[in-house]
Design an enzyme around this catalytic site. Structure first.
Site, PDB file in Angstrom:
ATOM      1  N   ASP A  44      38.477  55.442  29.608  1.00 25.47           N
ATOM      2  CA  ASP A  44      39.618  54.860  30.296  1.00 25.47           C
ATOM      3  C   ASP A  44      40.648  55.147  29.193  1.00 25.47           C
ATOM      4  O   ASP A  44      40.592  54.336  28.199  1.00 25.47           O
ATOM      5  CB  ASP A  44      39.286  53.539  30.853  1.00 25.47           C
ATOM      6  CG  ASP A  44      40.271  53.028  31.790  1.00 25.47           C
ATOM      7  OD1 ASP A  44      41.269  53.966  32.077  1.00 25.47           O
ATOM      8  OD2 ASP A  44      40.606  51.918  32.236  1.00 25.47           O
ATOM      9  N   ASP A  46      43.863  59.112  34.096  1.00 23.83           N
ATOM     10  CA  ASP A  46      43.627  58.472  32.809  1.00 23.83           C
ATOM     11  C   ASP A  46      42.086  58.138  32.593  1.00 23.83           C
ATOM     12  O   ASP A  46      41.732  57.248  31.732  1.00 23.83           O
ATOM     13  CB  ASP A  46      44.453  57.398  32.479  1.00 23.83           C
ATOM     14  CG  ASP A  46      44.367  56.471  33.563  1.00 23.83           C
ATOM     15  OD1 ASP A  46      43.678  56.485  34.774  1.00 23.83           O
ATOM     16  OD2 ASP A  46      45.059  55.300  33.359  1.00 23.83           O
ATOM     17  N   GLU A  47      41.208  58.569  33.615  1.00 23.58           N
ATOM     18  CA  GLU A  47      39.792  57.948  33.514  1.00 23.58           C
ATOM     19  C   GLU A  47      38.958  59.001  33.952  1.00 23.58           C
ATOM     20  O   GLU A  47      39.339  59.656  34.923  1.00 23.58           O
ATOM     21  CB  GLU A  47      39.662  56.399  33.842  1.00 23.58           C
ATOM     22  CG  GLU A  47      39.820  56.493  35.385  1.00 23.58           C
ATOM     23  CD  GLU A  47      39.374  55.276  36.161  1.00 23.58           C
ATOM     24  OE1 GLU A  47      38.538  54.540  35.637  1.00 23.58           O
ATOM     25  OE2 GLU A  47      40.287  54.580  36.935  1.00 23.58           O
TER      26      GLU A  47
END
Length: 394
Positions: free
Chosen positions: A16, A110-111
């Site tokens: 993350d 983003d993860e």
């Protein structure tokens, strides 16, 4: 290596990125480093998308109304999101992931999850893989990420959030009960405010308490979700990492600086939203069958209306026709502060572009030309004249 007859220990890594949008802006502009940067929320009715850790110290967080963010952090630097930039950086991050495992499931820009089960012959252990990923992200991209390493997706995602920013948390099979014991029930997937209140009435405030609860009792009060919560609370999650990931829906919404009252104005804004949704669908090679329109009134009353069409679509004109019909059937008894449109029921396009204009090669050629311009120069490069005229008027 596991002995013959033994089940190989499963290992999942969840990566993350830390305050991703804000971190990218701080990386690219040295003047922003160490300062409270807030992405989104630039208008009076805007909403915060991401806040840097400097801004979070003032209580600013994602999904917070901009007016509240400004109250808490008047010295904050508010910037509009640059999704083109973030998407490019996200692809660079994904390229790093695929260098460590073929099983990568992105969840958002983003993860992502990585399945690194059985990689012991290449790396010393799964923790070493997480360390190397973090190092490459920092060295090559100038960003930090937090990582969770655990036997399944639920535990890995939970772990990655425990030591942010730039953290690394490992949950081994024998540590599950101890780690989860005092974690709030709101950290369980599927537990929102309503379910949390239900669990609290049962005296269940921590994951450890849910793990020890009677699963049938949980099912009586929470429905089928009760069994799922019991499994998760005991660290059980057999969902696979799915590398062929695609979004369940693609949508766009906007909050107006001033309430809109006329259907004509709303239809113009609807066009602007549909253009963005259609382009993103085509860019990802997707089409969808269900079009949903969301309207939030001045009183904050919010309604959504959906319609499913026979053939999956991704052309702006086709999406707009359906969305326009939906909007026309919504009673506008008060001013509108937010409008949104979403396309769901997604599938790979497979060459199908439009429901009504299947044979209109000219229309398809124009769309391709416009898409190419947007790809080269950005999403806002080309838009319809009616949208520009309306915005110049206001």
């Amino acid at each position: 290596m596991s002995k013959r007859g033994e089940t190989m220990q499963r290992w999942i890594i969840h990566i993350d990125m830390d305050a991703f949008f804000a971190a990218v802006e701080q990386r690219d502009n040295p003047e922003l480093r160490g300062r409270p940067v807030i992405i989104g929320g630039t208008g009076a009715r805007g909403v915060v998308s991401t806040a840097s850790y400097e801004a979070r110290k003032f209580g600013v967080h994602s999904a917070m109304p901009s007016i509240e963010a400004r109250r808490r952090c008047p010295q904050g630097i508010f910037l509009p999101p640059n999704h083109e930039k973030y998407s490019k950086v996200s692809q660079q991050i994904l390229n790093i992931f695929t260098g460590f495992s073929p099983l990568v499931e992105p969840l958002s820009l983003d993860e992502a999850f990585l399945d690194v089960t059985g990689m012991e012959g290449i790396y010393p252990d799964p923790v070493d893989i997480a360390v190397r990923i973090k190092e490459r992200i920092k060295t090559e991209l100038g960003l930090t990420a937090s990582a969770g390493v655990a036997p399944n997706k639920f535990l890995a995602k939970l772990a990655s959030d425990m030591r942010k920013p730039d953290g690394l948390m490992v949950i081994k099979p024998g540590q599950v009960a101890q780690v989860l014991a005092d974690v709030p029930v709101t950290k369980l997937w599927g537990v929102g405010k309503a379910t949390a209140r239900t669990l609290e009435t049962l005296g269940l405030k921590t994951i450890g308490q849910v793990a020890k609860a009677d699963p049938e009792m949980l099912a009586r009060y929470c429905g089928q979700l009760g069994h799922t919560l019991h499994h998760l609370a005991n660290g059980e999650d057999d969902r696979p990492v799915v590398p062929e990931w695609q979004p369940k829906s693609i949508g766009k919404e906007t909050t107006f600086a001033d309430n809109l009252y006329s259907l004509e104005e709303l239809n113009t804004e609807l066009w602007a939203l549909v253009e963005k949704v259609g382009w993103r669908l085509r860019r990802q090679g997707l089409s969808g069958r269900t079009i949903t329109v969301k309207v939030r009134f001045a009183s904050f009353r919010t309604i959504t209306r959906s319609r499913t069409v026979p053939v999956a679509v991704n052309m702006d004109q086709t999406i707009y026709r359906t969305a326009e019909e939906i909007l026309a059937n919504i009673a506008l008894n008060e001013g509108v502060r937010l409008l949104g449109v979403t396309v769901s029921g997604l599938a790979t396009s497979g060459g199908q572009i439009s429901l009504f204009d299947q044979d209109d090669e000219k229309l398809m050629a124009v769309s391709r030309a416009v898409d190419n311009l947007k790809e080269r120069f950005g999403e806002e490069t080309v838009t319809r004249g009616r949208v520009l005229v309306s915005r110049q008027r206001h």
